[in-house]
Design a protein around this motif. Structure first.
Motif, PDB file in Angstrom:
ATOM      1  N   PHE A   3       0.854  -1.180   0.000  1.00 24.34           N
ATOM      2  CA  PHE A   3       0.000   0.000   0.000  1.00 24.34           C
ATOM      3  C   PHE A   3       0.895   1.236   0.000  1.00 24.34           C
ATOM      4  O   PHE A   3       1.818   1.337   0.808  1.00 24.34           O
ATOM      5  CB  PHE A   3      -0.916  -0.008   1.216  1.00 24.34           C
ATOM      6  N   TRP A   4       0.626   2.157  -0.902  1.00 21.54           N
ATOM      7  CA  TRP A   4       1.426   3.359  -1.055  1.00 21.54           C
ATOM      8  C   TRP A   4       0.624   4.574  -0.593  1.00 21.54           C
ATOM      9  O   TRP A   4      -0.600   4.588  -0.652  1.00 21.54           O
ATOM     10  CB  TRP A   4       1.813   3.547  -2.509  1.00 21.54           C
ATOM     11  N   SER A   5       1.341   5.612  -0.179  1.00 20.31           N
ATOM     12  CA  SER A   5       0.652   6.830   0.215  1.00 20.31           C
ATOM     13  C   SER A   5       1.603   8.013   0.135  1.00 20.31           C
ATOM     14  O   SER A   5       2.829   7.852   0.203  1.00 20.31           O
ATOM     15  CB  SER A   5       0.086   6.708   1.633  1.00 20.31           C
ATOM     16  N   ARG A   6       1.021   9.182  -0.007  1.00 17.43           N
ATOM     17  CA  ARG A   6       1.783  10.429  -0.040  1.00 17.43           C
ATOM     18  C   ARG A   6       1.642  11.107   1.308  1.00 17.43           C
ATOM     19  O   ARG A   6       0.533  11.376   1.768  1.00 17.43           O
ATOM     20  CB  ARG A   6       1.235  11.330  -1.150  1.00 17.43           C
ATOM     21  N   LEU A   7       2.772  11.380   1.968  1.00 20.30           N
ATOM     22  CA  LEU A   7       2.762  12.047   3.267  1.00 20.30           C
ATOM     23  C   LEU A   7       3.279  13.468   3.095  1.00 20.30           C
ATOM     24  O   LEU A   7       4.269  13.697   2.379  1.00 20.30           O
ATOM     25  CB  LEU A   7       3.643  11.298   4.275  1.00 20.30           C
ATOM     26  N   TYR A   8       2.622  14.413   3.729  1.00 16.10           N
ATOM     27  CA  TYR A   8       3.061  15.807   3.651  1.00 16.10           C
ATOM     28  C   TYR A   8       4.269  16.021   4.563  1.00 16.10           C
ATOM     29  O   TYR A   8       4.254  15.630   5.737  1.00 16.10           O
ATOM     30  CB  TYR A   8       1.933  16.736   4.080  1.00 16.10           C
ATOM     31  N   ALA A   9       5.303  16.647   4.026  1.00 17.10           N
ATOM     32  CA  ALA A   9       6.524  16.907   4.797  1.00 17.10           C
ATOM     33  C   ALA A   9       6.200  17.759   6.020  1.00 17.10           C
ATOM     34  O   ALA A   9       5.500  18.768   5.925  1.00 17.10           O
ATOM     35  CB  ALA A   9       7.553  17.611   3.916  1.00 17.10           C
ATOM     36  N   GLY A  10       6.703  17.330   7.165  1.00 15.17           N
ATOM     37  CA  GLY A  10       6.455  18.047   8.404  1.00 15.17           C
ATOM     38  C   GLY A  10       5.147  17.673   9.073  1.00 15.17           C
ATOM     39  O   GLY A  10       4.887  18.091  10.201  1.00 15.17           O
ATOM     40  N   ARG A  11       4.342  16.873   8.378  1.00 23.23           N
ATOM     41  CA  ARG A  11       3.059  16.439   8.945  1.00 23.23           C
ATOM     42  C   ARG A  11       2.931  14.911   8.871  1.00 23.23           C
ATOM     43  O   ARG A  11       1.833  14.383   8.767  1.00 23.23           O
ATOM     44  CB  ARG A  11       1.892  17.100   8.208  1.00 23.23           C
ATOM     45  N   GLU A  12       4.047  14.231   8.934  1.00 19.69           N
ATOM     46  CA  GLU A  12       4.036  12.769   8.823  1.00 19.69           C
ATOM     47  C   GLU A  12       3.187  12.121   9.920  1.00 19.69           C
ATOM     48  O   GLU A  12       2.526  11.105   9.671  1.00 19.69           O
ATOM     49  CB  GLU A  12       5.463  12.225   8.858  1.00 19.69           C
ATOM     50  N   THR A  13       3.207  12.703  11.117  1.00 17.75           N
ATOM     51  CA  THR A  13       2.433  12.119  12.214  1.00 17.75           C
ATOM     52  C   THR A  13       0.932  12.353  12.042  1.00 17.75           C
ATOM     53  O   THR A  13       0.132  11.768  12.771  1.00 17.75           O
ATOM     54  CB  THR A  13       2.881  12.692  13.576  1.00 17.75           C
ATOM     55  N   ASN A  14       0.573  13.192  11.075  1.00 23.54           N
ATOM     56  CA  ASN A  14      -0.841  13.412  10.784  1.00 23.54           C
ATOM     57  C   ASN A  14      -1.401  12.344   9.841  1.00 23.54           C
ATOM     58  O   ASN A  14      -2.610  12.284   9.631  1.00 23.54           O
ATOM     59  CB  ASN A  14      -1.062  14.782  10.136  1.00 23.54           C
ATOM     60  N   HIS A  15      -0.530  11.532   9.282  1.00 24.62           N
ATOM     61  CA  HIS A  15      -1.015  10.490   8.373  1.00 24.62           C
ATOM     62  C   HIS A  15      -1.739   9.421   9.174  1.00 24.62           C
ATOM     63  O   HIS A  15      -1.369   9.105  10.304  1.00 24.62           O
ATOM     64  CB  HIS A  15       0.155   9.863   7.602  1.00 24.62           C
ATOM     65  N   VAL A  16      -2.772   8.842   8.586  1.00 25.68           N
ATOM     66  CA  VAL A  16      -3.585   7.861   9.307  1.00 25.68           C
ATOM     67  C   VAL A  16      -2.771   6.658   9.752  1.00 25.68           C
ATOM     68  O   VAL A  16      -3.096   6.004  10.751  1.00 25.68           O
ATOM     69  CB  VAL A  16      -4.789   7.426   8.428  1.00 25.68           C
ATOM     70  N   SER A  17      -1.691   6.350   9.059  1.00 20.68           N
ATOM     71  CA  SER A  17      -0.851   5.200   9.431  1.00 20.68           C
ATOM     72  C   SER A  17      -0.220   5.367  10.806  1.00 20.68           C
ATOM     73  O   SER A  17       0.203   4.383  11.424  1.00 20.68           O
ATOM     74  CB  SER A  17       0.244   4.973   8.390  1.00 20.68           C
ATOM     75  N   ALA A  18      -0.148   6.606  11.302  1.00 17.23           N
ATOM     76  CA  ALA A  18       0.432   6.856  12.622  1.00 17.23           C
ATOM     77  C   ALA A  18      -0.551   6.554  13.746  1.00 17.23           C
ATOM     78  O   ALA A  18      -0.155   6.494  14.916  1.00 17.23           O
ATOM     79  CB  ALA A  18       0.895   8.313  12.717  1.00 17.23           C
ATOM     80  N   HIS A  19      -1.809   6.352  13.413  1.00 21.33           N
ATOM     81  CA  HIS A  19      -2.821   6.035  14.434  1.00 21.33           C
ATOM     82  C   HIS A  19      -2.576   4.611  14.943  1.00 21.33           C
ATOM     83  O   HIS A  19      -2.357   3.691  14.147  1.00 21.33           O
ATOM     84  CB  HIS A  19      -4.221   6.148  13.842  1.00 21.33           C
ATOM     85  N   PRO A  20      -2.588   4.411  16.265  1.00 19.07           N
ATOM     86  CA  PRO A  20      -2.274   3.075  16.809  1.00 19.07           C
ATOM     87  C   PRO A  20      -3.230   1.969  16.368  1.00 19.07           C
ATOM     88  O   PRO A  20      -2.863   0.789  16.410  1.00 19.07           O
ATOM     89  CB  PRO A  20      -2.343   3.290  18.325  1.00 19.07           C
ATOM     90  N   ASN A  21      -4.428   2.318  15.936  1.00 17.52           N
ATOM     91  CA  ASN A  21      -5.385   1.295  15.517  1.00 17.52           C
ATOM     92  C   ASN A  21      -5.428   1.081  14.004  1.00 17.52           C
ATOM     93  O   ASN A  21      -6.221   0.286  13.515  1.00 17.52           O
ATOM     94  CB  ASN A  21      -6.792   1.647  16.004  1.00 17.52           C
ATOM     95  N   CYS A  22      -4.572   1.793  13.276  1.00 19.08           N
ATOM     96  CA  CYS A  22      -4.548   1.639  11.826  1.00 19.08           C
ATOM     97  C   CYS A  22      -3.769   0.382  11.447  1.00 19.08           C
ATOM     98  O   CYS A  22      -2.660   0.147  11.945  1.00 19.08           O
ATOM     99  CB  CYS A  22      -3.916   2.859  11.160  1.00 19.08           C
ATOM    100  N   MET A  23      -4.340  -0.420  10.558  1.00 21.32           N
ATOM    101  CA  MET A  23      -3.699  -1.664  10.137  1.00 21.32           C
ATOM    102  C   MET A  23      -2.334  -1.442   9.490  1.00 21.32           C
ATOM    103  O   MET A  23      -1.472  -2.311   9.535  1.00 21.32           O
ATOM    104  CB  MET A  23      -4.616  -2.417   9.160  1.00 21.32           C
ATOM    105  N   LEU A  24      -2.132  -0.271   8.891  1.00 19.73           N
ATOM    106  CA  LEU A  24      -0.856   0.002   8.231  1.00 19.73           C
ATOM    107  C   LEU A  24       0.304   0.001   9.227  1.00 19.73           C
ATOM    108  O   LEU A  24       1.454  -0.176   8.837  1.00 19.73           O
ATOM    109  CB  LEU A  24      -0.913   1.345   7.501  1.00 19.73           C
ATOM    110  N   GLY A  25      -0.013   0.199  10.509  1.00 17.88           N
ATOM    111  CA  GLY A  25       1.033   0.161  11.523  1.00 17.88           C
ATOM    112  C   GLY A  25       1.665  -1.216  11.677  1.00 17.88           C
ATOM    113  O   GLY A  25       2.751  -1.355  12.249  1.00 17.88           O
ATOM    114  N   GLN A  26       0.987  -2.247  11.166  1.00 13.12           N
ATOM    115  CA  GLN A  26       1.513  -3.605  11.216  1.00 13.12           C
ATOM    116  C   GLN A  26       2.368  -3.930   9.991  1.00 13.12           C
ATOM    117  O   GLN A  26       2.957  -5.001   9.901  1.00 13.12           O
ATOM    118  CB  GLN A  26       0.359  -4.603  11.307  1.00 13.12           C
TER     119      GLN A  26
END
Length: 202
Positions: A129-152
């Motif tokens: 799965f690919w995604s575009r993250l905004y520079a300086g706002r990486e922690t705002n990406h949904v993948s940073a949420h502890p319940n997001c499957m991408l965290g695995q």
């Protein structure tokens, strides 16, 4: 009861109503409430949605609350192969009073929506799965949420695209036009693709 379903052009006005409650790319796609307004954001975002509805490789899903109101939506874009897909957009209604974990940027609804999409395509055999993250706002990406499957998944920073620049052709399925912000193209690789999972369960 809340529900998730595939969106069609008939949902366009409701999708645009959520866009109208945001004023910039970082505000909408990063859920950054403090992001400064950007000229023409709403028109460009709506044109982008309209364009994607005409593309066979684009898939929109929406999250509807108990009252049947659209409160969040996402866009997944297929690649030309069967192993890769892009999580292109995610947006939620800032006025819907959606529940969220303490301090979380994204609501439970938005995270559930992305997880549903990831699970759907994983069941088809998609492993990256690919995604575009905004520079300086990486922690705002949904993948940073502890319940997001991408965290695995295994996260890999593949390319940095400077403000106003166009990504190389091989990454146009992730970002295909210059934007007014620096971005990072990231790849999330499944440590246990469906094929391996099925073979291991025999």
């Amino acid at each position: 009861m809340p529900s998730i379903r595939y969106l069609t052009p008939a949902d366009y006005d409701d999708m645009c109503a959520i866009i109208d409650k945001h004023s910039s790319g970082p505000g909408a796609w990063c859920n950054d409430r403090g992001a400064p307004a950007a000229a023409n954001f709403r028109k460009l975002a709506k044109d982008h949605v309209d364009l994607c509805f005409g593309e066979a490789m684009c898939h929109f899903w929406g999250y509807f609350d108990d009252g049947g109101h659209l409160v969040a939506w996402t866009l997944f874009v297929r690649w030309l192969d069967s192993a890769n897909i892009t999580i292109r957009l995610l947006i939620e209604d800032p006025e819907a009073n959606l529940s969220r974990a303490d301090g979380a940027i994204w609501s439970d609804a938005a995270v559930d929506l992305v997880n549903w999409g990831v699970g759907f395509f994983w069941s088809e055999g998609v492993s990256c799965f690919w995604s575009r993250l905004y520079a300086g706002r990486e922690t705002n990406h949904v993948s940073a949420h502890p319940n997001c499957m991408l965290g695995q998944f295994k996260k890999e920073t593949v390319l940095t695209v400077a403000k106003g620049e166009l990504s190389p052709p091989e990454y146009r399925r992730v970002t295909w036009s210059p934007v007014d912000y620096g971005t990072t193209i990231c790849k999330f690789s499944d440590p246990l693709p469906l094929k391996d999972y099925l073979e291991g369960s025999k």
